[in-house]
Design a protein around this motif. Structure first.
Motif, PDB file in Angstrom:
ATOM      1  N   GLU A 164       0.844  -1.212   0.000  1.00 26.60           N
ATOM      2  CA  GLU A 164       0.000   0.000   0.000  1.00 26.60           C
ATOM      3  C   GLU A 164       0.874   1.254   0.000  1.00 26.60           C
ATOM      4  O   GLU A 164       0.615   2.207  -0.740  1.00 26.60           O
ATOM      5  CB  GLU A 164      -0.937   0.023   1.214  1.00 26.60           C
ATOM      6  CG  GLU A 164      -2.088  -0.943   1.148  1.00 26.60           C
ATOM      7  CD  GLU A 164      -3.236  -0.481   0.257  1.00 26.60           C
ATOM      8  OE1 GLU A 164      -3.178   0.615  -0.351  1.00 26.60           O
ATOM      9  OE2 GLU A 164      -4.213  -1.239   0.149  1.00 26.60           O
ATOM     10  N   ILE A 181       2.516   1.686  -3.533  1.00 27.28           N
ATOM     11  CA  ILE A 181       1.681   2.252  -4.602  1.00 27.28           C
ATOM     12  C   ILE A 181       1.306   3.700  -4.303  1.00 27.28           C
ATOM     13  O   ILE A 181       0.960   4.443  -5.222  1.00 27.28           O
ATOM     14  CB  ILE A 181       0.436   1.394  -4.924  1.00 27.28           C
ATOM     15  CG1 ILE A 181      -0.473   1.229  -3.719  1.00 27.28           C
ATOM     16  CG2 ILE A 181       0.845   0.063  -5.509  1.00 27.28           C
ATOM     17  CD1 ILE A 181      -1.749   0.455  -4.009  1.00 27.28           C
ATOM     18  N   LEU A 184      -0.505  -1.477 -10.946  1.00 27.78           N
ATOM     19  CA  LEU A 184      -1.507  -1.285  -9.891  1.00 27.78           C
ATOM     20  C   LEU A 184      -2.461  -2.470  -9.751  1.00 27.78           C
ATOM     21  O   LEU A 184      -2.713  -2.934  -8.646  1.00 27.78           O
ATOM     22  CB  LEU A 184      -2.292   0.009 -10.151  1.00 27.78           C
ATOM     23  CG  LEU A 184      -3.183   0.491  -9.031  1.00 27.78           C
ATOM     24  CD1 LEU A 184      -2.394   0.730  -7.759  1.00 27.78           C
ATOM     25  CD2 LEU A 184      -3.905   1.762  -9.445  1.00 27.78           C
ATOM     26  N   LYS A 185      -2.960  -2.975 -10.870  1.00 23.72           N
ATOM     27  CA  LYS A 185      -3.924  -4.085 -10.815  1.00 23.72           C
ATOM     28  C   LYS A 185      -3.305  -5.314 -10.144  1.00 23.72           C
ATOM     29  O   LYS A 185      -3.900  -5.916  -9.253  1.00 23.72           O
ATOM     30  CB  LYS A 185      -4.404  -4.428 -12.226  1.00 23.72           C
ATOM     31  CG  LYS A 185      -5.454  -5.521 -12.269  1.00 23.72           C
ATOM     32  CD  LYS A 185      -5.945  -5.761 -13.700  1.00 23.72           C
ATOM     33  CE  LYS A 185      -7.057  -6.765 -13.731  1.00 23.72           C
ATOM     34  NZ  LYS A 185      -6.614  -8.120 -14.022  1.00 23.72           N
ATOM     35  N   ARG A 238      -2.720  -4.600  -6.393  1.00 21.71           N
ATOM     36  CA  ARG A 238      -4.000  -4.616  -5.657  1.00 21.71           C
ATOM     37  C   ARG A 238      -4.480  -6.059  -5.436  1.00 21.71           C
ATOM     38  O   ARG A 238      -4.962  -6.399  -4.369  1.00 21.71           O
ATOM     39  CB  ARG A 238      -5.061  -3.818  -6.408  1.00 21.71           C
ATOM     40  CG  ARG A 238      -4.886  -2.343  -6.298  1.00 21.71           C
ATOM     41  CD  ARG A 238      -5.694  -1.821  -5.128  1.00 21.71           C
ATOM     42  NE  ARG A 238      -5.424  -0.423  -4.957  1.00 21.71           N
ATOM     43  CZ  ARG A 238      -5.088   0.138  -3.804  1.00 21.71           C
ATOM     44  NH1 ARG A 238      -5.006  -0.591  -2.725  1.00 21.71           N
ATOM     45  NH2 ARG A 238      -4.850   1.411  -3.720  1.00 21.71           N
ATOM     46  N   GLU A 239      -4.349  -6.889  -6.474  1.00 28.56           N
ATOM     47  CA  GLU A 239      -4.728  -8.303  -6.342  1.00 28.56           C
ATOM     48  C   GLU A 239      -3.886  -8.986  -5.271  1.00 28.56           C
ATOM     49  O   GLU A 239      -4.400  -9.775  -4.476  1.00 28.56           O
ATOM     50  CB  GLU A 239      -4.562  -9.027  -7.687  1.00 28.56           C
ATOM     51  CG  GLU A 239      -5.611  -8.654  -8.702  1.00 28.56           C
ATOM     52  CD  GLU A 239      -5.330  -9.207 -10.090  1.00 28.56           C
ATOM     53  OE1 GLU A 239      -4.284  -9.885 -10.300  1.00 28.56           O
ATOM     54  OE2 GLU A 239      -6.151  -8.947 -10.990  1.00 28.56           O
ATOM     55  N   ILE A 247      -2.402  -7.520  -2.705  1.00 32.95           N
ATOM     56  CA  ILE A 247      -2.830  -6.970  -1.406  1.00 32.95           C
ATOM     57  C   ILE A 247      -4.090  -7.685  -0.934  1.00 32.95           C
ATOM     58  O   ILE A 247      -4.177  -8.110   0.217  1.00 32.95           O
ATOM     59  CB  ILE A 247      -3.039  -5.444  -1.492  1.00 32.95           C
ATOM     60  CG1 ILE A 247      -1.687  -4.736  -1.669  1.00 32.95           C
ATOM     61  CG2 ILE A 247      -3.774  -4.921  -0.249  1.00 32.95           C
ATOM     62  CD1 ILE A 247      -1.810  -3.262  -2.037  1.00 32.95           C
ATOM     63  N   ASP A 248      -5.058  -7.834  -1.837  1.00 34.38           N
ATOM     64  CA  ASP A 248      -6.304  -8.535  -1.491  1.00 34.38           C
ATOM     65  C   ASP A 248      -6.021  -9.973  -1.063  1.00 34.38           C
ATOM     66  O   ASP A 248      -6.598 -10.466  -0.092  1.00 34.38           O
ATOM     67  CB  ASP A 248      -7.288  -8.511  -2.665  1.00 34.38           C
ATOM     68  CG  ASP A 248      -7.835  -7.130  -2.948  1.00 34.38           C
ATOM     69  OD1 ASP A 248      -7.711  -6.240  -2.077  1.00 34.38           O
ATOM     70  OD2 ASP A 248      -8.382  -6.928  -4.057  1.00 34.38           O
TER      71      ASP A 248
END
Length: 169
Positions: A146, A149, A157-158, A161-162, A164-165
Motif C-alpha cells: 500500500e 503504490i 496497480l492491478k 491490488r490483487e 494486497i487482497d
C-alpha cells in the motif's frame, strides 16, 4: 543462492515501502552497479542504500572495460529508438553477461531485456520471495505494498491490488 541485479526504481520502491531493511534476510544475493547507486539522489534513500552496501547486503559492481564498450554500442544502437538510459542499458548488460535475474519496474527496460534473453522480474518477485522466505508476514507485506503504490504511480496497480487482497484474505 540466486543473484539478482537491482535497477534504481527497485531500490527506491523498497525504501519507500519500508522493505529495504528486510533485504538481508531474504535468500537472494543483491547486486547493482555503481552507476545505479549514483542515481539514488534523495538523501534518506541514499543513506539507506549506502548502509546496505556497508553491511555487504548489496554488492556494488562496476562494468568492465569490455562491458563499457558494449554499453557504448548499445547506446548507439538505441539512439532515438527507445527511451533507455545508459544506466538502464548497463544493468541489462551486467545481468545478461553474468546470467543473473534483472529486477526492474521500468517497462521499457523490461521489454529490452527480454529481447536480449535476460530473465526479468519486478517488485512482486521480490515481495513474494520475502513472504516465501518468512521474512515478513502477509498483513505486513500488504501494508508495505500500500505504501509502495502510494509513492510510485507507475507500478502495475492491478497486480499489486490483487496481491494486497490475497494477502489480506
Amino acid at each position: 543462492m540466486e543473484i539478482v541485479v537491482n535497477d534504481t526504481n527497485i531500490l527506491i520502491d523498497l525504501y519507500e515501502s519500508g522493505l529495504l531493511k528486510y533485504c538481508d534476510a531474504v535468500k537472494l544475493e543483491f547486486h547493482t552497479l555503481d552507476m545505479i547507486v549514483e542515481e539514488v539522489e534523495e538523501v534518506n534513500q541514499r543513506t539507506a542504500v549506502d548502509e546496505l552496501v556497508e553491511r555487504g547486503v548489496l554488492k556494488v559492481k562496476s562494468l568492465s572495460g569490455e562491458q563499457m564498450t558494449t554499453l557504448m554500442q548499445k547506446i548507439d544502437e538505441n539512439d532515438g529508438k527507445c527511451n533507455l538510459s545508459p544506466e538502464d542499458i548497463s544493468v541489462m548488460i551486467y545481468a545478461k553477461e553474468n546470467g543473473y535475474r534483472l529486477l526492474t519496474g521500468d517497462k521499457t527496460l523490461r521489454k529490452a531485456a527480454m529481447l536480449e534473453n535476460v530473465t526479468v522480474s519486478g517488485i512482486l518477485f521480490l515481495t513474494n520471495k520475502m513472504i516465501d522466505d518468512n521474512v515478513i508476514s502477509g498483513p505486513e507485506m500488504a501494508d508495505a505494498l500500500e505504501r509502495m503504490i502510494g509513492t510510485n504511480k507507475r507500478l502495475p496497480l492491478k497486480q499489486i491490488r490483487e496481491k494486497i487482497d490475497e494477502l489480506r484474505s
